[in-house]
Design a protein around this motif. Structure first.
Motif, mmCIF file in Angstrom:
data_model
loop_
_atom_site.group_PDB
_atom_site.id
_atom_site.type_symbol
_atom_site.label_atom_id
_atom_site.label_comp_id
_atom_site.label_asym_id
_atom_site.label_seq_id
_atom_site.Cartn_x
_atom_site.Cartn_y
_atom_site.Cartn_z
ATOM 1 N N CYS A 26 -58.242 9.475 67.190
ATOM 2 C CA CYS A 26 -58.783 8.413 66.096
ATOM 3 C C CYS A 26 -58.859 8.935 64.871
ATOM 4 O O CYS A 26 -58.499 10.116 64.510
ATOM 5 C CB CYS A 26 -60.395 8.480 66.482
ATOM 6 S SG CYS A 26 -61.207 7.339 65.520
ATOM 7 N N TYR A 30 -61.267 12.769 65.754
ATOM 8 C CA TYR A 30 -61.584 13.087 67.345
ATOM 9 C C TYR A 30 -60.164 12.601 67.912
ATOM 10 O O TYR A 30 -59.268 11.783 67.803
ATOM 11 C CB TYR A 30 -62.550 11.811 67.626
ATOM 12 C CG TYR A 30 -62.558 11.886 69.268
ATOM 13 C CD1 TYR A 30 -63.485 12.742 70.092
ATOM 14 C CD2 TYR A 30 -61.870 10.689 70.015
ATOM 15 C CE1 TYR A 30 -63.386 12.554 71.330
ATOM 16 C CE2 TYR A 30 -62.068 10.831 71.448
ATOM 17 C CZ TYR A 30 -62.830 11.765 71.786
ATOM 18 O OH TYR A 30 -62.845 11.650 73.292
ATOM 19 N N CYS A 78 -64.599 5.254 70.315
ATOM 20 C CA CYS A 78 -64.613 6.550 69.879
ATOM 21 C C CYS A 78 -65.833 7.078 69.894
ATOM 22 O O CYS A 78 -66.771 6.587 69.557
ATOM 23 C CB CYS A 78 -64.006 6.857 68.402
ATOM 24 S SG CYS A 78 -64.221 8.328 67.755
#
Ligand code: ZN
Length: 111
Positions: A26, A30, A78
């Motif tokens: 992401c 992440y 996410c």
């Protein structure tokens, strides 16, 4: 078609090919990995628009140099920022099916 892929992947769950990993990342930083099996067997993926690509098998007898390939995409939320992450499977539908069909499962080996 989706059902075919889900059931083929479940039949091939011990296939080494399905143990390959895809990275999900992401913009917020992440990142995670899922296996091909997780991508396919859950049936959460969607088919993208078929994309014309140059055929790798061009020869003088072939008129049409492009073939259509269908991408597989999975959308994950996410867990850090809540935005949607689109994961594209590294193989097209057309390449994936023969991979799943080429190695029949052998339950004897794992019994
Ligand atoms: Zn994020």
């Amino acid at each position: 078609m989706k059902d075919t892929i889900v059931s083929l992947s479940q039949k091939n769950r011990y296939n080494k090919f399905l143990k390959n990993k895809i990275e999900i990342s992401c913009k917020c930083g992440y990142s995670d990995n899922i296996t091909y099996f997780e991508f396919l067997a859950g049936g959460e993926f969607n088919f993208g628009q078929p994309v014309p690509i140059l055929s790798p098998f061009i020869s003088e007898s072939v008129y049409d140099e492009t073939i259509n390939v269908t991408p597989l995409q999975l959308t994950r939320k996410c867990p850090e920022c809540g935005k949607e992450i689109i994961v594209v499977f590294p193989l097209s539908l057309e390449n994936l099916i023969p991979m799943l069909q080429s190695q029949p499962p052998d339950p004897q080996m794992y019994g």
